[in-house]
Design an enzyme around this catalytic site. Structure first.
Site, PDB file in Angstrom:
ATOM      1  N   SER A   7       1.237  -2.071   5.906  1.00  0.00           N
ATOM      2  CA  SER A   7       0.460  -2.030   4.662  1.00  0.00           C
ATOM      3  C   SER A   7      -0.245  -0.693   4.567  1.00  0.00           C
ATOM      4  O   SER A   7      -1.054  -0.349   5.436  1.00  0.00           O
ATOM      5  CB  SER A   7      -0.575  -3.153   4.656  1.00  0.00           C
ATOM      6  OG  SER A   7      -1.570  -2.853   3.691  1.00  0.00           O
ATOM      7  N   HIS A  32       4.639  -2.061   2.544  1.00  0.00           N
ATOM      8  CA  HIS A  32       3.860  -3.087   1.840  1.00  0.00           C
ATOM      9  C   HIS A  32       2.745  -2.401   1.043  1.00  0.00           C
ATOM     10  O   HIS A  32       1.925  -1.673   1.599  1.00  0.00           O
ATOM     11  CB  HIS A  32       3.276  -4.055   2.867  1.00  0.00           C
ATOM     12  CG  HIS A  32       2.571  -5.229   2.266  1.00  0.00           C
ATOM     13  ND1 HIS A  32       3.230  -6.353   1.806  1.00  0.00           N
ATOM     14  CD2 HIS A  32       1.255  -5.462   2.047  1.00  0.00           C
ATOM     15  CE1 HIS A  32       2.353  -7.222   1.349  1.00  0.00           C
ATOM     16  NE2 HIS A  32       1.138  -6.715   1.474  1.00  0.00           N
ATOM     17  N   ASP A  34      -0.390  -2.967  -1.421  1.00  0.00           N
ATOM     18  CA  ASP A  34      -1.373  -3.954  -1.873  1.00  0.00           C
ATOM     19  C   ASP A  34      -2.023  -3.492  -3.162  1.00  0.00           C
ATOM     20  O   ASP A  34      -2.870  -2.594  -3.157  1.00  0.00           O
ATOM     21  CB  ASP A  34      -2.444  -4.138  -0.792  1.00  0.00           C
ATOM     22  CG  ASP A  34      -1.911  -4.908   0.408  1.00  0.00           C
ATOM     23  OD1 ASP A  34      -1.365  -6.006   0.197  1.00  0.00           O
ATOM     24  OD2 ASP A  34      -2.033  -4.412   1.541  1.00  0.00           O
ATOM     25  N   MET A  36      -4.559  -4.193  -5.996  1.00  0.00           N
ATOM     26  CA  MET A  36      -5.754  -5.024  -6.237  1.00  0.00           C
ATOM     27  C   MET A  36      -6.422  -4.586  -7.528  1.00  0.00           C
ATOM     28  O   MET A  36      -6.457  -3.391  -7.832  1.00  0.00           O
ATOM     29  CB  MET A  36      -6.724  -4.866  -5.071  1.00  0.00           C
ATOM     30  CG  MET A  36      -6.107  -5.185  -3.718  1.00  0.00           C
ATOM     31  SD  MET A  36      -7.356  -5.170  -2.435  1.00  0.00           S
ATOM     32  CE  MET A  36      -6.329  -5.326  -0.967  1.00  0.00           C
ATOM     33  N   HIS A  65       2.686  -6.244  -3.435  1.00  0.00           N
ATOM     34  CA  HIS A  65       1.889  -7.476  -3.381  1.00  0.00           C
ATOM     35  C   HIS A  65       0.805  -7.382  -4.451  1.00  0.00           C
ATOM     36  O   HIS A  65      -0.163  -6.631  -4.296  1.00  0.00           O
ATOM     37  CB  HIS A  65       1.290  -7.588  -1.963  1.00  0.00           C
ATOM     38  CG  HIS A  65       0.389  -8.746  -1.750  1.00  0.00           C
ATOM     39  ND1 HIS A  65      -0.425  -8.853  -0.632  1.00  0.00           N
ATOM     40  CD2 HIS A  65       0.175  -9.871  -2.476  1.00  0.00           C
ATOM     41  CE1 HIS A  65      -1.111  -9.985  -0.689  1.00  0.00           C
ATOM     42  NE2 HIS A  65      -0.780 -10.615  -1.803  1.00  0.00           N
ATOM     43  N   MET A  67      -2.244  -8.509  -6.099  1.00  0.00           N
ATOM     44  CA  MET A  67      -3.460  -9.335  -6.027  1.00  0.00           C
ATOM     45  C   MET A  67      -4.251  -9.074  -7.297  1.00  0.00           C
ATOM     46  O   MET A  67      -5.278  -8.378  -7.294  1.00  0.00           O
ATOM     47  CB  MET A  67      -4.258  -8.956  -4.770  1.00  0.00           C
ATOM     48  CG  MET A  67      -3.672  -9.550  -3.504  1.00  0.00           C
ATOM     49  SD  MET A  67      -4.270  -8.692  -2.036  1.00  0.00           S
ATOM     50  CE  MET A  67      -3.115  -7.338  -2.011  1.00  0.00           C
ATOM     51  N   MET A 136      -0.794 -15.783   3.076  1.00  0.00           N
ATOM     52  CA  MET A 136      -1.980 -14.979   3.404  1.00  0.00           C
ATOM     53  C   MET A 136      -2.692 -15.621   4.588  1.00  0.00           C
ATOM     54  O   MET A 136      -3.147 -16.764   4.499  1.00  0.00           O
ATOM     55  CB  MET A 136      -2.936 -14.905   2.218  1.00  0.00           C
ATOM     56  CG  MET A 136      -2.481 -14.040   1.055  1.00  0.00           C
ATOM     57  SD  MET A 136      -2.025 -12.344   1.482  1.00  0.00           S
ATOM     58  CE  MET A 136      -3.542 -11.722   2.221  1.00  0.00           C
ATOM     59  N   ASP A 172       0.702 -12.174   6.109  1.00  0.00           N
ATOM     60  CA  ASP A 172      -0.100 -10.992   5.783  1.00  0.00           C
ATOM     61  C   ASP A 172      -1.569 -11.234   6.127  1.00  0.00           C
ATOM     62  O   ASP A 172      -2.203 -12.124   5.562  1.00  0.00           O
ATOM     63  CB  ASP A 172       0.065 -10.726   4.271  1.00  0.00           C
ATOM     64  CG  ASP A 172      -0.625  -9.455   3.807  1.00  0.00           C
ATOM     65  OD1 ASP A 172      -1.227  -8.744   4.617  1.00  0.00           O
ATOM     66  OD2 ASP A 172      -0.545  -9.188   2.582  1.00  0.00           O
TER      67      ASP A 172
HETATM   68  C1  DX5 Z   1      -5.218  -7.961   2.404  1.00  0.00           C
HETATM   69  C2  DX5 Z   1      -3.880  -7.303   2.229  1.00  0.00           C
HETATM   70  C3  DX5 Z   1      -3.187  -6.979   3.501  1.00  0.00           C
HETATM   71  C4  DX5 Z   1      -3.948  -6.025   4.398  1.00  0.00           C
HETATM   72  C5  DX5 Z   1      -3.690  -6.445   5.815  1.00  0.00           C
HETATM   73  O1  DX5 Z   1      -5.657  -8.457   1.193  1.00  0.00           O
HETATM   74  O2  DX5 Z   1      -2.998  -8.142   1.484  1.00  0.00           O
HETATM   75  O3  DX5 Z   1      -1.873  -6.506   3.266  1.00  0.00           O
HETATM   76  O4  DX5 Z   1      -3.591  -4.694   4.249  1.00  0.00           O
HETATM   77  O5  DX5 Z   1      -4.501  -5.699   6.648  1.00  0.00           O
HETATM   78  P1  DX5 Z   1      -4.683  -6.033   8.174  1.00  0.00           P
HETATM   79  O6  DX5 Z   1      -3.337  -5.951   8.822  1.00  0.00           O
HETATM   80  O7  DX5 Z   1      -5.608  -4.966   8.634  1.00  0.00           O
HETATM   81  O8  DX5 Z   1      -5.280  -7.415   8.278  1.00  0.00           O
HETATM   82 ZN    ZN Z   2      -0.766  -7.599   1.273  1.00  0.00          ZN
END
Ligand code: DX5
Ligand code: ZN
Length: 211
Positions: A7, A32, A34, A36, A65, A67, A136, A172
């Site tokens: 990620s 990956h 993320d 947001m 991903h 969110m 998650m 994840d």
């Molecule tokens: C959290 C993200 C993850 C995050 C994981 O909301 O979806 O992808 O980057 O980070 P680690 O591996 O540090 O828990």
């Molecule tokens: Zn993620």
């Protein structure tokens, strides 16, 4: 062998292109990303222009991903800049079946993500439209959180639900060498890791220690 999806939330944001190239060299299976929106989750990250700029840095698949609330609006934005997989959250999709069909209309893979408190039953009638299920194992929004052990039961339940169909199980949040082994034993196919991949800067060694 389990696939590793680093990620880039844990990457150096001032050098994302270089970071992605280094991850590819280190043996990552996909990137990956993320996304947001500061609304579904209390954090704000990348938009489509960033992903468009990164697309030319690697041939690795982009695992996006979302969110975000109202992901339906954003599917075209991310599909058109080179996402290979788009994952939406079940909690925000009123018409999940239709949303997944929209992702497939772009010729890319579709995924559904479940928050730690969300029951996997909502997947039962959409399996034919799904390529990936993202479990998650932390509450979404931030890297560096602690793995929620109850999600191991969910991984096993999802594995049973998909009953050998061609759908990958991705986990994840809070993945480290110890929790990685637990997830693999429970049935995970892909592990997302931010902190554990970037810690100490030895990406190849870190990725290998998760497999
Ligand atoms: C959290 C993200 C993850 C995050 C994981 O909301 O979806 O992808 O980057 O980070 P680690 O591996 O540090 O828990
Ligand atoms: Zn993620």
């Amino acid at each position: 062998m389990v696939k590793i999806a680093p990620s880039i939330l844990s990457a150096d944001f001032s050098a994302l292109g270089k970071e992605i190239k280094a991850l590819e060299k280190a043996g990552a299976d996909m990137i990956h990303i993320d996304v947001m929106d500061g609304n579904f989750v209390p954090n704000l990250t990348f938009g489509p222009c960033v992903i468009k700029a990164l697309r030319k840095e690697t041939k690795l698949p982009f695992d996006v991903h979302l969110m975000v609330k109202n992901p339906e609006i954003m599917i075209p934005w991310f599909a058109e800049v080179g996402a290979d997989i788009i994952t939406v959250h079940a909690e925000v999709c009123k018409h999940l079946d239709k949303t997944l069909a929209t992702i497939h209309d772009y010729g890319i893979k579709s995924g559904v993500s479940l928050n730690p408190s969300t029951n996997e039953d909502c997947l039962k009638y959409i399996l034919d439209k799904l390529d990936l299920i993202l479990i998650m194992s932390v509450n979404p929004g931030f890297g560096g959180q602690t793995f929620i052990e109850s999600q191991l039961t969910k991984i096993a339940a999802v594995k049973e639900l998909i009953d050998g169909k061609d759908i990958e199980i991705e986990v994840d949040g809070g993945i480290n060498p110890m929790t990685a082994a637990e997830c693999i034993a429970a049935g995970a196919d892909i592990l997302v890791a931010g902190t554990a991949v970037f810690v100490g800067g030895e990406y190849q060694k870190n990725i290998n220690s998760l497999r």
